[in-house]
Scaffold this motif. Structure first.
Motif, PDB file in Angstrom:
ATOM      1  N   ASN A   1      -7.141   8.188  -9.087  1.00  0.00           N
ATOM      2  CA  ASN A   1      -6.339   8.533  -7.897  1.00  0.00           C
ATOM      3  C   ASN A   1      -5.749   7.281  -7.264  1.00  0.00           C
ATOM      4  O   ASN A   1      -6.028   6.941  -6.102  1.00  0.00           O
ATOM      5  N   ALA A   2      -4.924   6.605  -8.051  1.00  0.00           N
ATOM      6  CA  ALA A   2      -4.422   5.275  -7.690  1.00  0.00           C
ATOM      7  C   ALA A   2      -3.727   5.220  -6.330  1.00  0.00           C
ATOM      8  O   ALA A   2      -3.817   4.214  -5.626  1.00  0.00           O
ATOM      9  N   ILE A   3      -3.034   6.283  -5.949  1.00  0.00           N
ATOM     10  CA  ILE A   3      -2.392   6.313  -4.627  1.00  0.00           C
ATOM     11  C   ILE A   3      -3.196   7.233  -3.717  1.00  0.00           C
ATOM     12  O   ILE A   3      -3.467   8.385  -4.062  1.00  0.00           O
ATOM     13  N   TYR A   4      -3.556   6.728  -2.556  1.00  0.00           N
ATOM     14  CA  TYR A   4      -4.409   7.460  -1.613  1.00  0.00           C
ATOM     15  C   TYR A   4      -3.672   8.675  -1.047  1.00  0.00           C
ATOM     16  O   TYR A   4      -2.525   8.563  -0.605  1.00  0.00           O
ATOM     17  N   HIS A   5      -4.340   9.842  -1.045  1.00  0.00           N
ATOM     18  CA  HIS A   5      -3.756  11.076  -0.518  1.00  0.00           C
ATOM     19  C   HIS A   5      -4.272  11.334   0.896  1.00  0.00           C
ATOM     20  O   HIS A   5      -5.484  11.365   1.121  1.00  0.00           O
ATOM     21  N   LEU A   6      -3.337  11.511   1.805  1.00  0.00           N
ATOM     22  CA  LEU A   6      -3.669  11.804   3.202  1.00  0.00           C
ATOM     23  C   LEU A   6      -3.894  13.306   3.327  1.00  0.00           C
ATOM     24  O   LEU A   6      -2.953  14.094   3.216  1.00  0.00           O
ATOM     25  N   LYS A   7      -5.139  13.707   3.537  1.00  0.00           N
ATOM     26  CA  LYS A   7      -5.517  15.117   3.484  1.00  0.00           C
ATOM     27  C   LYS A   7      -5.491  15.807   4.847  1.00  0.00           C
ATOM     28  O   LYS A   7      -5.715  17.009   4.944  1.00  0.00           O
ATOM     29  N   SER A   8      -5.241  15.057   5.914  1.00  0.00           N
ATOM     30  CA  SER A   8      -5.121  15.652   7.241  1.00  0.00           C
ATOM     31  C   SER A   8      -4.449  14.650   8.161  1.00  0.00           C
ATOM     32  O   SER A   8      -4.310  13.458   7.822  1.00  0.00           O
ATOM     33  N   LYS A   9      -4.068  15.111   9.332  1.00  0.00           N
ATOM     34  CA  LYS A   9      -3.466  14.238  10.341  1.00  0.00           C
ATOM     35  C   LYS A   9      -4.418  13.089  10.685  1.00  0.00           C
ATOM     36  O   LYS A   9      -3.999  11.953  10.911  1.00  0.00           O
ATOM     37  N   ASN A  10      -5.717  13.379  10.709  1.00  0.00           N
ATOM     38  CA  ASN A  10      -6.715  12.361  11.051  1.00  0.00           C
ATOM     39  C   ASN A  10      -6.780  11.237  10.020  1.00  0.00           C
ATOM     40  O   ASN A  10      -7.266  10.147  10.308  1.00  0.00           O
ATOM     41  N   ASP A  11      -6.301  11.520   8.808  1.00  0.00           N
ATOM     42  CA  ASP A  11      -6.360  10.529   7.730  1.00  0.00           C
ATOM     43  C   ASP A  11      -5.413   9.349   7.942  1.00  0.00           C
ATOM     44  O   ASP A  11      -5.522   8.332   7.252  1.00  0.00           O
ATOM     45  N   PHE A  12      -4.480   9.473   8.885  1.00  0.00           N
ATOM     46  CA  PHE A  12      -3.571   8.351   9.144  1.00  0.00           C
ATOM     47  C   PHE A  12      -4.340   7.107   9.569  1.00  0.00           C
ATOM     48  O   PHE A  12      -3.869   5.984   9.383  1.00  0.00           O
TER      49      PHE A  12
ATOM     50  N   GLU B   1      -6.741   5.910   8.139  1.00  0.00           N
ATOM     51  CA  GLU B   1      -7.052   5.147   6.922  1.00  0.00           C
ATOM     52  C   GLU B   1      -5.956   4.119   6.643  1.00  0.00           C
ATOM     53  O   GLU B   1      -6.242   3.008   6.164  1.00  0.00           O
ATOM     54  N   ILE B   2      -4.706   4.488   6.934  1.00  0.00           N
ATOM     55  CA  ILE B   2      -3.601   3.525   6.771  1.00  0.00           C
ATOM     56  C   ILE B   2      -3.819   2.346   7.705  1.00  0.00           C
ATOM     57  O   ILE B   2      -3.708   1.182   7.307  1.00  0.00           O
ATOM     58  N   PHE B   3      -4.126   2.654   8.970  1.00  0.00           N
ATOM     59  CA  PHE B   3      -4.299   1.596   9.962  1.00  0.00           C
ATOM     60  C   PHE B   3      -5.440   0.653   9.568  1.00  0.00           C
ATOM     61  O   PHE B   3      -5.333  -0.563   9.696  1.00  0.00           O
ATOM     62  N   LYS B   4      -6.536   1.230   9.072  1.00  0.00           N
ATOM     63  CA  LYS B   4      -7.686   0.416   8.650  1.00  0.00           C
ATOM     64  C   LYS B   4      -7.297  -0.512   7.508  1.00  0.00           C
ATOM     65  O   LYS B   4      -7.626  -1.700   7.495  1.00  0.00           O
TER      66      LYS B   4
ATOM     67  N   LEU C   1       0.841  -1.195   0.000  1.00  0.00           N
ATOM     68  CA  LEU C   1       0.000   0.000   0.000  1.00  0.00           C
ATOM     69  C   LEU C   1       0.880   1.250   0.000  1.00  0.00           C
ATOM     70  O   LEU C   1       1.901   1.303   0.701  1.00  0.00           O
ATOM     71  N   ALA C   2       0.492   2.249  -0.781  1.00  0.00           N
ATOM     72  CA  ALA C   2       1.241   3.505  -0.849  1.00  0.00           C
ATOM     73  C   ALA C   2       0.317   4.668  -0.523  1.00  0.00           C
ATOM     74  O   ALA C   2      -0.848   4.678  -0.934  1.00  0.00           O
ATOM     75  N   PHE C   3       0.833   5.647   0.230  1.00  0.00           N
ATOM     76  CA  PHE C   3       0.068   6.821   0.633  1.00  0.00           C
ATOM     77  C   PHE C   3       0.931   8.066   0.430  1.00  0.00           C
ATOM     78  O   PHE C   3       2.109   8.075   0.793  1.00  0.00           O
ATOM     79  N   TYR C   4       0.326   9.113  -0.141  1.00  0.00           N
ATOM     80  CA  TYR C   4       1.020  10.385  -0.308  1.00  0.00           C
ATOM     81  C   TYR C   4       0.511  11.403   0.712  1.00  0.00           C
ATOM     82  O   TYR C   4      -0.709  11.584   0.870  1.00  0.00           O
ATOM     83  N   LEU C   5       1.419  12.062   1.400  1.00  0.00           N
ATOM     84  CA  LEU C   5       1.080  13.144   2.329  1.00  0.00           C
ATOM     85  C   LEU C   5       0.640  14.360   1.526  1.00  0.00           C
ATOM     86  O   LEU C   5       1.342  14.787   0.609  1.00  0.00           O
ATOM     87  N   ASP C   6      -0.512  14.906   1.875  1.00  0.00           N
ATOM     88  CA  ASP C   6      -1.078  15.970   1.047  1.00  0.00           C
ATOM     89  C   ASP C   6      -1.889  16.953   1.894  1.00  0.00           C
ATOM     90  O   ASP C   6      -3.045  17.226   1.605  1.00  0.00           O
ATOM     91  N   TYR C   7      -1.282  17.464   2.960  1.00  0.00           N
ATOM     92  CA  TYR C   7      -1.952  18.499   3.761  1.00  0.00           C
ATOM     93  C   TYR C   7      -0.903  19.471   4.294  1.00  0.00           C
ATOM     94  O   TYR C   7       0.283  19.151   4.377  1.00  0.00           O
ATOM     95  N   THR C   8      -1.348  20.666   4.636  1.00  0.00           N
ATOM     96  CA  THR C   8      -0.446  21.707   5.129  1.00  0.00           C
ATOM     97  C   THR C   8      -0.322  21.593   6.648  1.00  0.00           C
ATOM     98  O   THR C   8      -1.325  21.594   7.360  1.00  0.00           O
TER      99      THR C   8
END
Length: 450
Positions: A394-405, A407-410, A360-367
């Motif tokens: 959107n093949a790689i999931y974008h983490l849009k906030s700290k709370n989105d982490f 989603e990785i755990f799930k 699984l791959a995730f891109y960090l995408d929040y300020t």
């Protein structure tokens, strides 16, 4: 009577560039079939030539930047996506002379953002290169070696520019590989070759679109050597050795946080801190514990993160210091991804590496708070080469906030393969499959050309 072998010279610009081709088996195949010479300054087990010392002056470097900036502005003017100039922002320039230099490039590039303007700059640049000692020595060496073809493995460096111009002068055919997945759209193509080897049909279409003077029958889809052995586990470090080497504790799941180079990774310490905090929260209420394996950028180390890592508990994060390891960088990269369940990163090729290894791959995408003024996360994913991800849902999931982490755990807990399949469909577009076929593809192309 023995038949004289055709002669090939192949140029490398750095160690990783060389190792990718050697590890893929291409160099052995070239050596077996042809009279081979390696043109490279590093160690090699094949017959070699030393590169001349580079003596390109400030005018040449200035023209390179000016041509690149003008090309990006021209692409913004002529292509549907208008974010090409994000590739060269010059935000991190320091010192009065440098600031003045790059301000003038920004200004003058407006006068050359056309076909004619870019051709003018290219001709000017090439004329200056042809006056250098490097060019003259390269021409002399090529005349002495007298190969049937010159193979270039990187299309946008000063070394390969000078050598390709020397080859052009003596009418020696050139086959140039495109080095990376984002290279076509960045405006920094310096080598004009007779033939091109590209990663995929997707890249072939990009090359035809951005450089219409290149003819379709001169472009060959070969794949790339950097992933050729991802299905063979040749680089895999035995699990016990890997975990002992880096003192990684036992956990049910592992997340790789892979650092980018500093220019892109300005805010990475804050991202890593956010991930550490969320992992600690998860571990406090779940029996399944998660551990972070932090991979610093291989050429920059972990200095940017040292203050953070001293404060944070080691039971959550372990640092992979590959410079201090007995294993080489490619082994460490491969094994890190192999033994982790997910990879987190600020938009780099690591998303492709992880995907090709079925991770699984995730891109960090929040300020983040107190974000660096020299960096904008919004600009990263507007870079043109990321459009292929959007084209594949959107093949790689974008983490849009700290709370989105969470989603990785799930996703790693559920072991759901849907996301991986989506990633892999995208990867099959970016890199010719099967990925281990590069050496055969490349040799077939060369045989056909010769």
């Amino acid at each position: 009577m023995s038949i004289k072998k055709k002669k090939v010279v192949i140029v490398f610009v750095n160690k990783s560039n060389y190792e990718n081709y050697e590890n893929s088996g291409v160099l052995k195949s070239l050596h077996d079939k042809y009279d081979l010479k390696i043109w490279y300054d590093g160690e090699t087990r094949f017959p070699s030539i030393q590169l001349p010392s580079l003596d390109f002056n400030g005018k040449i470097e200035y023209l390179k930047y000016l041509k690149e900036k003008a090309s990006l502005k021209y692409f913004d003017k002529t292509k549907k996506q208008r974010t090409h100039t994000y590739y060269r922002r010059f935000k991190r320039v320091q010192g009065f002379k440098n600031i003045l230099k790059f301000k003038s490039i920004l200004l003058f590039s407006n006068f050359f953002k056309s076909d004619k303007g870019i051709s003018f700059l290219e001709n000017k640049l090439n004329s200056y290169v042809e006056k250098t000692r490097f060019f003259k020595e390269a021409t002399k060496i090529l005349k002495e070696e007298n190969p049937d073809i010159l193979l270039i493995t990187h299309q946008s460096t000063s070394i390969t520019l000078g050598i390709s111009l020397a080859a052009n002068k003596i009418e020696l055919p050139v086959l140039s590989s495109i080095h990376s997945w984002d290279n076509i759209v960045k405006g920094n193509k310096l080598v004009n070759a007779d033939y091109y080897a590209v990663w995929s049909d997707y890249m072939k279409n990009e090359l035809l679109d951005y450089y219409p003077n290149v003819k379709v029958d001169t472009i060959f889809t070969t794949g790339t050597p950097q992933f050729h052995d991802y299905n063979s586990n040749q680089k895999l470090i035995h699990k016990e050795d890997f975990f002992n080497e880096f003192k990684i504790p036992k956990a049910k799941f592992y997340i790789c946080f892979s650092a980018n180079f500093k220019a892109i990774g300005q805010d990475e310490p804050q991202y890593l801190e956010d991930l550490i905090e969320e992992v600690k929260k998860y571990n406090s209420i779940n029996e399944e514990n998660i551990h972070i394996i932090f991979r610093p950028h291989p050429t920059e180390g972990s200095n940017r993160f040292d203050a953070l890592l001293k404060e944070k508990p080691k039971d959550v994060t372990r640092v992979i210091h590959q410079k201090e390891s007995k294993f080489n960088a490619s082994q460490v990269l491969f094994s890190t991804l192999y033994y982790t369940d997910a990879m987190v990163n600020v938009g780099s090729t690591m998303g492709l590496d992880a995907t090709l290894l079925g991770k699984l791959a995730f891109y960090l995408d929040y300020t983040v708070k107190n974000s660096s003024p020299l960096f904008s996360i919004d600009e990263i994913y507007k870079l043109v080469h990321f459009k292929s991800l959007k084209e594949y849902n959107n093949a790689i999931y974008h983490l849009k906030s700290k709370n989105d982490f969470t989603e990785i755990f799930k996703r790693i807990s559920a072991e759901n393969k849907t996301a991986i399949v989506k990633q892999q469909k995208w990867a099959e577009t970016i890199v010719k499959h099967p990925i281990e076929g590069f050496a055969t593809n490349y040799m077939n192309v060369l045989n056909e050309i010769i």
